[in-house]
Write an enzyme that holds these catalytic residues in place. Structure first.
Site, PDB file in Angstrom:
ATOM      1  N   TYR A 166      36.178   3.233 127.733  1.00 39.46           N
ATOM      2  CA  TYR A 166      35.327   4.353 128.251  1.00 39.46           C
ATOM      3  C   TYR A 166      34.051   4.308 127.618  1.00 39.46           C
ATOM      4  O   TYR A 166      33.978   3.804 126.437  1.00 39.46           O
ATOM      5  CB  TYR A 166      35.785   5.760 127.938  1.00 39.46           C
ATOM      6  CG  TYR A 166      35.121   7.240 128.634  1.00 39.46           C
ATOM      7  CD1 TYR A 166      35.097   7.190 129.902  1.00 39.46           C
ATOM      8  CD2 TYR A 166      34.482   7.921 127.746  1.00 39.46           C
ATOM      9  CE1 TYR A 166      34.420   8.586 130.472  1.00 39.46           C
ATOM     10  CE2 TYR A 166      33.778   8.718 128.047  1.00 39.46           C
ATOM     11  CZ  TYR A 166      33.761   9.277 129.494  1.00 39.46           C
ATOM     12  OH  TYR A 166      32.705  10.043 129.848  1.00 39.46           O
ATOM     13  N   PRO A 167      32.736   4.695 128.311  1.00 36.32           N
ATOM     14  CA  PRO A 167      31.595   4.455 127.610  1.00 36.32           C
ATOM     15  C   PRO A 167      31.261   4.912 126.214  1.00 36.32           C
ATOM     16  O   PRO A 167      30.325   4.495 125.446  1.00 36.32           O
ATOM     17  CB  PRO A 167      30.537   5.004 128.350  1.00 36.32           C
ATOM     18  CG  PRO A 167      31.280   4.941 129.628  1.00 36.32           C
ATOM     19  CD  PRO A 167      32.539   5.313 129.274  1.00 36.32           C
ATOM     20  N   ASN A 168      32.108   5.700 125.363  1.00 36.78           N
ATOM     21  CA  ASN A 168      32.059   6.045 124.206  1.00 36.78           C
ATOM     22  C   ASN A 168      32.591   5.400 123.201  1.00 36.78           C
ATOM     23  O   ASN A 168      32.646   5.368 121.883  1.00 36.78           O
ATOM     24  CB  ASN A 168      32.313   7.549 123.634  1.00 36.78           C
ATOM     25  CG  ASN A 168      33.811   7.777 123.915  1.00 36.78           C
ATOM     26  OD1 ASN A 168      34.421   6.849 124.525  1.00 36.78           O
ATOM     27  ND2 ASN A 168      34.180   8.980 123.373  1.00 36.78           N
ATOM     28  N   LYS A 169      33.391   4.294 123.762  1.00 37.64           N
ATOM     29  CA  LYS A 169      34.265   3.515 122.933  1.00 37.64           C
ATOM     30  C   LYS A 169      33.382   2.113 122.359  1.00 37.64           C
ATOM     31  O   LYS A 169      32.371   2.001 122.686  1.00 37.64           O
ATOM     32  CB  LYS A 169      35.429   2.888 123.605  1.00 37.64           C
ATOM     33  CG  LYS A 169      36.272   3.812 124.125  1.00 37.64           C
ATOM     34  CD  LYS A 169      37.135   4.751 123.236  1.00 37.64           C
ATOM     35  CE  LYS A 169      38.234   5.686 123.705  1.00 37.64           C
ATOM     36  NZ  LYS A 169      37.721   6.598 124.473  1.00 37.64           N
ATOM     37  N   GLN A 170      33.856   1.278 121.511  1.00 37.54           N
ATOM     38  CA  GLN A 170      33.419   0.369 120.829  1.00 37.54           C
ATOM     39  C   GLN A 170      32.980  -0.578 121.760  1.00 37.54           C
ATOM     40  O   GLN A 170      31.622  -1.137 121.748  1.00 37.54           O
ATOM     41  CB  GLN A 170      34.287   0.009 119.611  1.00 37.54           C
ATOM     42  CG  GLN A 170      34.739   0.414 118.856  1.00 37.54           C
ATOM     43  CD  GLN A 170      35.978   1.290 118.699  1.00 37.54           C
ATOM     44  OE1 GLN A 170      36.105   1.644 119.787  1.00 37.54           O
ATOM     45  NE2 GLN A 170      36.487   1.883 117.556  1.00 37.54           N
TER      46      GLN A 170
END
Ligand SMILES: Cc1ncc(COP(=O)(O)O)c(C=O)c1O
Length: 374
Positions: A184-188
């Protein structure tokens, strides 16, 4: 005249550039948008990167966790022990297969499952443990694995927040338990939506590939289905995004580490603010979020409101899963079941944190937090 409102600092933001555009465009132009070569390539590169023999790309971290519970043969009536201090997917995957989630409390230092609490929660109906590397800090894999072996349980590792983390000097994913990573876009790294399951069993890998693809066999027709499956495929556009992101993973981890070090330095010694646990010889965190723990007497809601008024986004990471409305209704869980998790949930606060965060913005966050706490 009123001063102009401060520019908003978001909680997270993806780190993409022309390379992602280039690889996604290549796929678009190739005409192979799904079930094409970009998926195989992404899987190979990912497996190599984490040091796992096999990797299967899936449409989300949640899908990956669900497939591992299917692989574990979880059935209605079974119990699956997991942590309350996580994102809901790590508990939901058991419910999808009709099992009951059983919450064991966490270690107040690491915020990860306490192996002693896990052992105390084992019953004759326990079939699996879903352990989470929360906020990118590796869970106690070896003690949990020993428990799983002793009681003949399946250990599933939810490493959705922990790509790049290491336990006892070894990369998560290389250690044995089948593990799930999320994008998901908040991941590394991000693929928009997406996930990856790593496994050390070729047999499990083949089953995962079949399950994600509507139960089709490796060899066989498009309309031949050998088992009950799902559409949990990742498409080639997302796989291309993932390849471009993996190429820059070292840089991403370095930038995130540097951003965390700045917060650590600037918040060190601030009364009422406990910093994230430091690494030790066994645990090397991959920075996913920057979560501080406020002293019990600090009014967290007031802090959140003041930061918000100053344009600084924060989040209450994480509510304890057993106290979510659907969990209370379905299983009757109440306050007091996991006191350490509940206390942590009341006091933790995620600050803006992402690969490209700039030091001046972090300075603003720190100043705003200090002002709000005073
Ligand atoms: C610990 C944990 N498990 C599972 C997930 C689920 O991943 P996804 O959002 O890709 O389904 C997440 C993502 O937010 C997570 O943080």
């Amino acid at each position: 005249m009123r001063p102009a409102p401060a520019r908003a600092i978001p909680l997270s933001s993806p780190y993409v550039d022309e390379r992602e555009e280039e690889l996604v465009l290549d796929v678009l132009r190739s005409g192979r948008l799904s079930l094409g070569p970009a998926i195989d390539r992404f899987e190979e590169l990912f497996a190599e990167r984490v040091g796992a023999p096999y990797a299967a790309a899936v449409s989300s971290g949640t899908a990956g966790l669900h497939l591992l519970t299917v692989c574990a043969g979880i059935q209605p009536g079974d119990e699956v022990i997991t942590t309350p201090f996580s994102f809901v997917s790590s508990a939901n995957c058991a419910i999808y297969e009709g099992a009951t989630p059983v919450f064991a409390d966490i270690d107040p230092r690491t915020f990860n499952l306490d192996p002693a609490a896990v052992e105390a929660a084992i019953t004759p109906r326990t079939r699996a443990i879903v352990a989470v590397d929360i906020f990118g800090y590796p869970c106690e894999i070896e003690p949990l694995r020993a428990l799983a072996q002793r009681y003949e349980l399946t250990l599933i590792e939810d490493a959705c927040e922990a790509l790049g983390a290491e336990y006892r000097g070894r990369s998560l994913g290389s250690l044995g338990p089948s593990a799930v990573f999320a994008f998901y876009p908040n991941k590394q790294i991000t693929t928009g939506e997406g996930g990856m399951v790593t496994t050390h069993s070729e047999k499990e890998w083949r089953v995962l590939r079949s399950l994600r693809n509507q139960g089709r066999a490796d060899a066989g027709g498009w309309l031949d289905h050998i088992r009950l499956g799902f559409n949990y495929r990742l498409d080639d556009l997302r796989a291309a995004l993932g390849i471009a992101q993996l190429e820059k993973l070292d840089r991403i981890l370095e930038l995130r580490g540097a951003a965390a070090a700045r917060y650590g330095e600037w918040l060190d010694g601030v009364e009422g603010v406990e910093l994230p646990l430091a690494d030790d010889v066994d645990h090397r965190r991959s920075w996913f979020v920057y979560v501080v723990k406020l002293a019990a007497e600090v009014d967290r809601e007031r802090v959140i409101a003041e930061l918000e008024a100053g344009g600084v986004a924060t989040s209450r990471y994480l509510p304890s899963i057993h106290l979510q409305a659907y969990m209370r209704e379905r299983y009757g869980f109440r306050e007091g079941l996991c006191p350490v998790s509940e206390d942590t949930s009341r006091r933790t606060l995620a600050l803006p944190f992402f690969t490209g965060i700039e030091p001046p913005d972090q300075e603003r966050v720190v100043e705003a937090l200090i002002d709000a706490i005073r």
